[in-house]
Scaffold this active site. Structure first.
Site, mmCIF file in Angstrom:
data_model
loop_
_atom_site.group_PDB
_atom_site.id
_atom_site.type_symbol
_atom_site.label_atom_id
_atom_site.label_comp_id
_atom_site.label_asym_id
_atom_site.label_seq_id
_atom_site.Cartn_x
_atom_site.Cartn_y
_atom_site.Cartn_z
ATOM 1 N N ALA A 11 12.682 52.935 -4.095
ATOM 2 C CA ALA A 11 13.044 52.619 -5.920
ATOM 3 C C ALA A 11 14.596 51.617 -6.134
ATOM 4 O O ALA A 11 14.254 51.636 -7.373
ATOM 5 C CB ALA A 11 12.569 53.694 -6.447
ATOM 6 N N THR A 12 15.229 50.771 -5.281
ATOM 7 C CA THR A 12 16.444 50.221 -5.572
ATOM 8 C C THR A 12 16.367 49.234 -5.560
ATOM 9 O O THR A 12 16.662 48.367 -6.536
ATOM 10 C CB THR A 12 17.595 50.751 -4.232
ATOM 11 O OG1 THR A 12 16.591 49.615 -3.494
ATOM 12 C CG2 THR A 12 17.876 51.848 -4.555
ATOM 13 N N GLY A 14 12.128 46.092 -6.517
ATOM 14 C CA GLY A 14 11.137 45.418 -6.290
ATOM 15 C C GLY A 14 9.808 45.833 -6.777
ATOM 16 O O GLY A 14 9.853 46.686 -7.682
ATOM 17 N N ASP A 59 17.226 57.901 4.521
ATOM 18 C CA ASP A 59 16.769 56.604 5.022
ATOM 19 C C ASP A 59 15.621 56.856 5.532
ATOM 20 O O ASP A 59 15.552 58.733 6.927
ATOM 21 C CB ASP A 59 18.282 56.571 6.337
ATOM 22 C CG ASP A 59 17.326 55.424 7.085
ATOM 23 O OD1 ASP A 59 16.389 54.924 7.169
ATOM 24 O OD2 ASP A 59 18.201 54.200 8.031
ATOM 25 N N TYR A 152 4.994 43.072 11.749
ATOM 26 C CA TYR A 152 4.913 43.692 10.398
ATOM 27 C C TYR A 152 3.219 44.028 9.808
ATOM 28 O O TYR A 152 2.637 45.005 9.530
ATOM 29 C CB TYR A 152 5.485 42.474 9.581
ATOM 30 C CG TYR A 152 5.321 43.446 8.106
ATOM 31 C CD1 TYR A 152 6.226 44.116 7.068
ATOM 32 C CD2 TYR A 152 4.276 41.969 7.218
ATOM 33 C CE1 TYR A 152 6.038 44.275 6.272
ATOM 34 C CE2 TYR A 152 4.585 43.141 5.526
ATOM 35 C CZ TYR A 152 4.841 43.709 5.791
ATOM 36 O OH TYR A 152 4.519 43.916 3.996
ATOM 37 N N LYS A 156 1.889 47.800 9.151
ATOM 38 C CA LYS A 156 0.343 48.095 7.530
ATOM 39 C C LYS A 156 -1.085 47.874 7.811
ATOM 40 O O LYS A 156 -1.034 48.801 6.830
ATOM 41 C CB LYS A 156 0.754 46.628 6.760
ATOM 42 C CG LYS A 156 2.120 46.651 6.226
ATOM 43 C CD LYS A 156 2.613 47.463 5.152
ATOM 44 C CE LYS A 156 3.973 47.509 4.466
ATOM 45 N NZ LYS A 156 4.000 48.629 3.540
ATOM 46 N N VAL A 185 4.234 38.178 -3.090
ATOM 47 C CA VAL A 185 5.512 39.417 -4.456
ATOM 48 C C VAL A 185 6.784 39.465 -4.376
ATOM 49 O O VAL A 185 6.925 39.099 -3.216
ATOM 50 C CB VAL A 185 4.929 41.442 -4.635
ATOM 51 C CG1 VAL A 185 5.430 41.513 -5.936
ATOM 52 C CG2 VAL A 185 3.554 41.404 -3.841
ATOM 53 N N THR A 187 10.380 39.408 -4.750
ATOM 54 C CA THR A 187 10.936 40.729 -4.808
ATOM 55 C C THR A 187 12.435 40.064 -3.569
ATOM 56 O O THR A 187 12.556 39.249 -3.011
ATOM 57 C CB THR A 187 10.826 42.129 -4.279
ATOM 58 O OG1 THR A 187 9.814 41.530 -3.341
ATOM 59 C CG2 THR A 187 8.961 42.456 -5.062
ATOM 60 N N GLU A 188 12.791 41.539 -3.684
ATOM 61 C CA GLU A 188 14.374 41.137 -2.704
ATOM 62 C C GLU A 188 13.081 41.197 -1.036
ATOM 63 O O GLU A 188 13.813 41.538 -0.301
ATOM 64 C CB GLU A 188 14.785 42.525 -2.391
ATOM 65 C CG GLU A 188 15.904 41.753 -3.766
ATOM 66 C CD GLU A 188 16.682 42.461 -3.460
ATOM 67 O OE1 GLU A 188 17.656 43.984 -3.076
ATOM 68 O OE2 GLU A 188 17.952 43.032 -5.060
#
Ligand code: NDP
Ligand code: 8X3
Length: 252
Positions: A11-12, A14, A59, A152, A156, A185, A187-188
């Site tokens: 929740a920090t 994106g 984490d 990656y 997913k 998207v 985001t970071e």
């Protein structure tokens, strides 16, 4: 929905941050999670003006940390109605023969094992109460492999498969299981993938309009707010400029 408890991992920034904010606006009580404590503090200060917020910093890839943290929830926060398994990232974009072991391990440990560690802690009370909703954030990368995406994409694809398996196993208990699988998207995400190279990250989103974190939060809300007899199984969302994992119409 008002007063239900939702836990959002990652929740920090994106997608997770936008989702926690939207949930709070809709009147849910939210548990916000992530590693960056300063950002959690800021978000808690913002959201606690409109709803009840509880913050946990852990984490997701460290099983003991996950279990200790989630077990520390006070009784009034333990009956989680909605779990959004969002924490995750890509690390690197290299052909498989040039991949770094540390990147591979990070993606498998965070995107796959982390999702399992969190889910394992939260499921028992959902099963006992025979209610709940799990939303896993997959990706188009889990549906189609793309060049240099290898591990990656595999992480997913595992989320895609796991979501289907969870839906089957949890069917007797009336627990809904949803996958949201976004395309590009902004985001970071790319900043993390390219290890802080902001210029390279920015390029990923140039020449077309990417999705925003809010677009994905809206889709998550659609699934979560659906009537109790409706189970949104899987949503793939692209920007209009994107047709597949690799086809993106860019202005030149
Ligand atoms: P961001 O990088 O903006 O956010 C990632 C979030 O995950 C952060 O809050 C981060 O928090 C958290 N996180 C990462 N690693 C850990 C960890 N080890 N333990 C706990 N939290 C962690 O990216 P997005 O918002 O884009 O990504 C969210 C999800 O969406 C991911 O699962 C990603 O794979 C998926 N996705 C993203 C797409 C995109 O194009 N952006 C498309 C498809 C799927 P912190 O660093 O504070 O721990
Ligand atoms: C994030 C989208 O296409 O960069 O999962 O893999 S992509």
């Amino acid at each position: 929905m008002i007063g239900k408890i939702a836990l959002v991992t990652g929740a920090t920034s994106g997608i997770g941050e936008a989702t926690a904010r939207l949930f709070a606006q809709k009147g849910l009580r939210v548990i916000i999670c992530g590693r960056r404590k300063e950002r959690l503090k800021e978000l808690e200060a913002e959201l606690s003006k409109i709803t009840e917020v509880y913050t946990l910093s852990f984490d997701v890839s460290q099983q003991k940390e996950v279990a200790e943290s989630l077990n520390s929830l006070p009784n009034e926060w333990k009956s989680i109605d909605i779990l959004v398994n969002n924490a995750g990232n890509a690390h690197g974009l290299e052909p498989i023969q040039a991949g770094r072991l540390s990147d591979w391990e990070a993606m498998i440990d965070i995107n796959l094992k982390g999702l399992l560690y969190v889910t394992q802690c939260i499921l028992p009370q959902m099963v006992e109460r025979e209610t709940g909703h799990i939303v896993n954030i997959g990706s188009i990368a889990g549906k189609e492999a793309y060049p240099n995406g290898n591990v990656y994409c595999a992480s997913k694809a595992a989320v895609d498969s796991l979501t289907k398996g969870m839906r089957i196993d949890l069917n007797p208990y009336g627990i809904r299981v949803t996958q949201i699988a976004p395309g590009l998207v902004e985001t970071e995400f790319s900043l993390v993938r390219f290890k802080g190279d902001a210029q390279r990250a920015k390029k990923v989103y140039e020449g077309y309009q990417p999705l925003s974190a809010q677009d994905i939060a809206d889709a998550i809300w659609y699934a979560v707010a659906a009537p109790a007899h409706v189970q949104i199984a899987d949503i793939v969302i692209f920007p209009t400029a994107q047709a597949s994992a690799t086809i993106v119409k860019k202005k030149t």
